[in-house]
Design a protein around this motif. Structure first.
Motif, short mmCIF file in Angstrom:
data_model
loop_
_atom_site.label_atom_id
_atom_site.label_comp_id
_atom_site.label_asym_id
_atom_site.label_seq_id
_atom_site.Cartn_x
_atom_site.Cartn_y
_atom_site.Cartn_z
N LEU A 26 58.30 132.40 -8.38
CA LEU A 26 59.51 132.10 -8.26
C LEU A 26 60.51 133.11 -8.39
CD1 LEU A 26 61.61 129.46 -7.87
CD2 LEU A 26 61.91 129.63 -10.43
N ARG A 27 61.19 133.71 -7.24
CA ARG A 27 62.00 134.79 -7.27
C ARG A 27 63.30 134.30 -7.73
NH1 ARG A 27 60.52 138.60 -4.03
NH2 ARG A 27 62.52 138.96 -2.86
N VAL A 28 63.83 135.18 -8.66
CA VAL A 28 64.98 134.92 -9.40
C VAL A 28 66.00 136.19 -9.46
CG1 VAL A 28 66.16 134.07 -11.49
CG2 VAL A 28 63.86 133.27 -10.93
N LEU B 159 62.03 135.03 -18.88
CA LEU B 159 61.43 134.54 -17.60
C LEU B 159 59.86 135.49 -17.43
CD1 LEU B 159 64.65 134.04 -15.80
CD2 LEU B 159 63.34 132.30 -16.83
N ILE C 192 57.17 133.67 -12.79
CA ILE C 192 58.59 133.99 -12.32
C ILE C 192 58.66 135.40 -11.85
CG2 ILE C 192 60.87 133.60 -13.06
CD1 ILE C 192 59.97 131.22 -14.52
N LEU D 173 71.72 139.20 -2.65
CA LEU D 173 71.12 137.92 -2.00
C LEU D 173 70.47 138.29 -0.65
CD1 LEU D 173 73.60 135.16 -3.30
CD2 LEU D 173 71.39 135.55 -4.38
N PRO E 268 66.41 135.39 -2.80
CA PRO E 268 65.56 134.75 -4.04
C PRO E 268 65.67 133.20 -3.83
CG PRO E 268 67.83 135.31 -4.62
CD PRO E 268 67.49 135.86 -3.24
N ASP E 269 64.64 132.58 -4.50
CA ASP E 269 64.54 131.14 -4.70
C ASP E 269 65.74 130.64 -5.50
OD1 ASP E 269 62.09 131.09 -3.07
OD2 ASP E 269 61.27 131.95 -4.79
N LEU E 270 66.24 131.14 -6.53
CA LEU E 270 66.94 131.03 -7.40
C LEU E 270 68.04 131.97 -7.86
CD1 LEU E 270 68.00 128.60 -9.67
CD2 LEU E 270 66.05 129.67 -11.10
N LEU E 271 69.15 131.57 -8.13
CA LEU E 271 70.31 132.31 -8.63
C LEU E 271 70.77 131.79 -9.79
CD1 LEU E 271 72.48 134.77 -8.32
CD2 LEU E 271 73.91 132.96 -7.08
N VAL E 272 70.90 132.79 -11.07
CA VAL E 272 71.36 132.41 -12.41
C VAL E 272 72.64 133.26 -12.52
CG1 VAL E 272 70.86 132.28 -14.90
CG2 VAL E 272 69.04 131.70 -13.12
#
Length: 67
Positions: free
Chosen positions: A10-12, A29, A35, A51, A56-60
């Protein structure tokens, strides 16, 4: 999913103006396995470019940053 097929990480992307939070989340992570933190930013102005670059798959994102 076939158990013999490796899963992609999972790319964050992390965005927080506090370096301690960014570093702590990155370490946490990383040790969870599967991750990958592809970028950790302190400047929200750079988010759009990162981005586009890393996809990425997820942005925090810390929503309470001064900028």
């Amino acid at each position: 999913m076939n158990p013999t097929t490796p899963t992609q990480a999972l790319r964050v992307v992390l965005v927080d103006d506090h370096a301690l939070c960014r570093n702590g989340l990155t370490d946490l992570l990383h040790h969870r396995g599967n991750i990958l933190v592809v970028a950790a930013l302190g400047d929200p102005q750079r988010v759009a470019g990162v981005l586009r670059e890393h996809k990425p798959d997820l942005l925090v994102l810390d929503l309470r940053m001064p900028t």
